[in-house]
Design an enzyme around this catalytic site. Structure first.
Site, PDB file in Angstrom:
ATOM      1  N   GLY A 172      81.943 -19.643   0.086  1.00  0.00           N
ATOM      2  CA  GLY A 172      81.740 -18.407  -0.655  1.00  0.00           C
ATOM      3  C   GLY A 172      82.295 -18.403  -2.062  1.00  0.00           C
ATOM      4  N   SER A 173      82.803 -17.252  -2.448  1.00  0.00           N
ATOM      5  CA  SER A 173      83.189 -16.955  -3.829  1.00  0.00           C
ATOM      6  C   SER A 173      84.265 -17.891  -4.362  1.00  0.00           C
ATOM      7  CB  SER A 173      83.690 -15.516  -3.884  1.00  0.00           C
ATOM      8  OG  SER A 173      84.385 -15.277  -5.073  1.00  0.00           O
TER       9      SER A 173
END
Lengths: 420, 148
Positions: free
Chosen positions: B69-70
């Site tokens: 993810g981020s």
């Protein structure tokens, strides 16, 4: 630098990068001059925490959070082409976003400090649309997973998914561990994705990205099959989705992306670790998964611009909203960078959207800024990435569809999207 | 006469972050998102489809495949450390820049590159000692085996 000859800030930055490099198992550093991060920014929580624990100035936050230092050190001007990615609120519409005057004043102070230290204020997750477009082969140190995957895959520049601390340290040192996507042998494909259903629309590209990210996690997919020619918007939505459901930092599309002239080149003549098929059934399942947080068809908020909208996307929204009115009690917010908004202003798009009852906002988004129109229970989104994050972060229901589906929901107050 | 002997297992890997810590294992086969996937204030996983949704890793030894993810992974875990909600140690399989930087700034003893898959050996509730400097992880199984 590690001995402190270039000052305590560069010493702390180098110390952090050495610990980071050792954790990775890297053997050396690579020089970087194009660096995108979020240096020194703090929410009120972080600001107040450090204030209660020794000092809450920009320099305190930068030293202790960004450089992971136990003491505050003077923060010199940075070198190279450094920019600040997204921020926490719109510089003009912060009150509409529910932000306090205190939070706004704090944000303004941080921004002035960023400028003073020689870092460009771009305030966007799409620096490549706002003035920082790297060149093929350029070594970068970028944060923002959607920008990283764009940088590697579409541009052919080289960056790992850096974090806040590593980009801040790189701004002071011009170094980053020579690991991962900086190295030729790491950039080849690992998984083959065979697409057996037509992928044309922006929504289709977002769904395909979301499927692939979940299927390959942090690996490197090579995509072949029934694909139309993706434009920048499609790449943006595809990569952002793949980086959210998984950890995709680079993808190849044979005949499209710059390091995939052929299947053999994309895989460096090696065999794929696995072959994954994307057909009508997979497409339907992704659509259902992205809509699994939606129950109430009564939509009260439409959010567009994740990743930040291009000028073409703002123009499309303006065309769909021209001469119409958003239904009473509903809100439409479209997010972009300040650079692109100035072009939208120039072309009359911002005014057209405002006349219909919508707002074009900059710097942030509902997930980053944790902001919703008051009373929002159900949101409509055209971004798989935003659907992945916003309901989880804000505890609301969400629908996913095309930009047209979302604008229709803003005009009628009802969700009528479906898989076509 | 039967005696109850707790089973001990040793895993050997590579140092990511030095130091020693021990605690109860929290094991997941799902990769973990940092920003947007956890609530740093409580150490709770919030990702919609995650098998640990609603479960906190605060003061646990987190055993997981890796990060996804981020790019806000490190900052989210860094914030969890400041909020006293970070894991005590991390044991994981797949190295990425997110997890390397995240482990460094969380200052949690961390080990990877094991001789056996920690996800197969360790179960939630096992007592786990992590020696980051030596790259050694010692597991005391929660389920004790009876020997005649």
């Amino acid at each position: 630098m590690l001995d402190g000859a270039e000052g305590p800030a560069r010493q702390k930055a180098m110390d952090l990068l050495v610990r980071y490099g050792e954790a990775l198992g890297a053997e050396r550093f690579v020089d970087v001059s194009n660096i995108a991060g979020v240096p020194g920014s703090s929410t009120l929580f972080l600001h107040n925490y450090y204030k209660e624990h020794g000092g809450g100035s920009f320099e305190d936050v930068f030293s202790r959070f960004d450089l992971d230092s136990d003491e505050t050190v003077p923060f010199p001007k940075v070198g190279g082409n450094c920019c600040h990615l997204q921020g926490g609120m719109d510089p003009e519409l912060w009150a509409e976003q529910g932000m306090s005057l205190e939070a706004f004043a704090h944000q303004q102070q941080d921004e002035a400090e960023v400028r003073r230290h020689g870092i460009q204020v771009l305030k966007t997750c799409t620096p490549y649309l706002a003035g920082n477009m790297p060149a093929f082969g350029e070594h970068c140190a970028w944060m923002e997973s959607s920008a990283v995957v764009f940088c590697n895959s579409v541009v052919g520049a080289r960056t790992n998914t850096e974090g806040r601390e590593s980009t801040s340290a790189a701004m002071l040192t011009g170094k980053i561990p020579d690991w991962g996507f900086h190295r030729d042998d790491y950039r080849h494909g690992t998984h083959l994705v065979q697409v057996d259903v037509a992928v044309e629309s922006v929504m289709d590209w977002g769904m395909l990205g979301y499927f692939i990210g979940d299927a390959v996690q942090e690996n490197i997919p090579v995509v072949v099959g029934k694909l139309g020619q993706p434009d920048l918007i499609r790449h943006k939505h595809f990569g952002a989705a793949a980086a959210s459901s998984g950890g995709v930092e680079m993808y190849h599309i044979v005949g499209v992306t710059p390091e995939a002239a052929s299947l053999e080149i994309a895989f460096d003549s090696k065999k794929p670790m696995a072959t994954i098929r994307y057909g009508p059934e997979e497409r339907r399942r992704v659509y259902e998964s992205l809509n699994s947080n939606g129950r109430d068809a009564n939509v009260d908020y439409v959010m567009l611009g994740c990743p930040h909208a291009s000028i073409e996307q703002i123009g499309e929204a303006a065309r769909l909203l021209a001469g119409k009115k958003i239904k009473d009690g509903r809100s439409l917010w479209m997010f972009t960078s300040r650079a692109v908004k100035s072009v939208a202003d120039l072309n009359g798009f911002t005014k057209t959207i405002r006349d219909a009852g919508g707002l074009v906002m900059t710097d942030t988004c509902s997930a980053i800024g944790r902001m919703l129109p008051k009373g929002t229970k159900v949101v409509a989104l055209d971004s798989a990435k935003q659907v992945h994050y916003l309901p989880a972060i804000m505890g609301i229901e969400a629908w996913f569809g095309t930009t047209e589906d979302c604008i229709h929901a803003a005009l009628t107050g009802r969700w009528a999207g479906e898989l076509r | 006469m039967s005696t109850i002997t707790p089973t001990k297992v040793i895993l050997r890997g590579r140092k990511v972050v030095g130091g020693c810590a021990e605690g109860e294992a929290l094991v997941t086969r799902d990769t973990i998102s940092g920003w947007g996937g956890i609530d740093p204030m409580t150490g709770t996983v919030i990702e919609t489809h995650h098998e640990l949704r609603g479960v906190s890793f605060k003061d646990k030894v987190l055993v997981f495949p890796g990060a996804k993810g981020s790019s806000g992974w490190s900052a989210a875990f860094h914030l969890a450390r400041i909020a006293n909600a970070a894991p005590k140690a991390m044991v994981f399989n797949v190295m990425t820049t997110k997890i390397a930087l995240g482990a460094v700034v969380t200052r949690a003893p961390s080990v990877t590159d094991f001789d056996q898959d920690p996800l197969s050996v360790i179960q939630t509730g096992d007592w786990v000692k992590v020696d980051g400097d030596r790259g050694v992880v010692e597991i005391t199984k929660a389920e004790v085996t009876k020997k005649a």
